[in-house]
Design a protein around this motif. Structure first.
Motif: not given
Length: 292
Positions: A41, A43-48, A184-185, A188, A191-192
């Motif tokens: 999370h 990783c996911l929400w830092t990217t977002f 992060s991408l 990603l 992470a996904l």
């Protein structure tokens, strides 16, 4: 001391305090979801979050300019792996009552960076900095010789992953936030994939049926990005040297929280090693202050 310099010190100080205090409190509190899901999370929400800030600050043109250069992508891929390791090990430390060990890593990181700068960029070293580096290496060797169980492996991994991360980022001239977005991408997909496996097996705490928990987990993104923006802006205003000195607020508060608030064990062996590290830090900071 002009107003911009004071503002820089304040921003760098608050960013460092955020990492050392709020960051520890937040990630420790939410660690019950498991360190693997928490890393995912983050990783996911830092990217977002970074995608939102890139849009808000109109930086997509900078983003596309950076990714057109193949060497940038190569270096950012490597640095992305390093920051993924750093995040993963740090959160593991938080979740498994090793905050003091993690603080050990952040105490020695700037001094290791000086050593790497000498090795890879031929940056000059004076006697004081050489002595600081030798003290750091001796403190690690001391723990290894006395008891391998006392060696703060998580701190060492945190220190080396972050030091090499900074080394690679120094080789390319990219905005800190845009660079982090690209990194992060790159991570990603990992992470996904991990999030799919966790969700598919019913181990996820991030669920539509629990909006408050979803929101709280989402904060892992802003909790990563906000102190980064504060610290980087502080560096821009007051300079790398003063900001580097202020950074020690981070491991200091990590150590204080780990020992006094979370009651983590702290052996005599580790105390001796930390004393050596603190001496090295004082010598390094004194030399840094004299140089500026």
């Amino acid at each position: 001391m002009n107003n911009e310099f004071k503002k820089g010190l304040l921003l760098a100080g608050f960013g460092s305090f955020w990492w050392g205090f709020f960051g520890v409190i937040y990630f420790k509190y939410i660690a019950f979801i498991g360190h693997i899901e928490l890393v995912v999370h983050r990783c996911l929400w830092t990217t977002f979050t970074l995608m939102i800030t890139t849009y808000y600050f109109s930086k997509w043109n900078i983003f596309f300019k950076i990714i057109k250069v193949k060497s940038n992508l190569f270096y950012l891929f490597i640095s992305g792996i390093l920051i993924f390791i750093n995040w993963g090990v740090w959160i593991f430390a938080i979740a498994t009552d090793r905050i003091i060990d993690a603080s050990f890593g952040y105490f020695i990181m700037p001094i290791l960076s000086v050593m790497l700068g000498y090795i890879f960029f031929k940056e000059e070293l004076n006697k004081k900095r050489i002595f600081s580096i030798l003290l750091v290496l001796f403190s690690i060797l001391f723990l290894l010789l006395v008891s391998i169980k006392s060696l703060p492996w998580v701190g060492i991994i945190v220190a080396f992953s972050w030091s090499f991360y900074n080394l690679i980022r120094k080789k390319i001239n990219v905005d800190t936030d845009i660079g982090l977005l690209i990194e992060s991408l790159f991570i990603l997909p990992i992470a996904l994939t991990a999030f799919y496996v966790i969700t598919n097996n019913g181990y996820n705490d991030f669920q539509l049926s629990n909006p408050p928990m979803m929101l709280f987990i989402f904060l892992a993104g802003p909790m990563t990005v906000i102190p980064l923006f504060l610290y980087v802006r502080g560096v821009e205003l007051c300079g790398l040297g003063p900001a580097g000195m202020i950074f020690y607020i981070t491991p200091t508060f990590q150590f204080l929280l780990g020992y006094f608030y979370y009651n983590e064990p702290f052996s005599i062996t580790k105390l001796v090693s930390f004393i050596l590290i603190w001496i090295a830090v004082i010598i390094y900071l004194k030399d840094l202050n004299d140089a500026n």
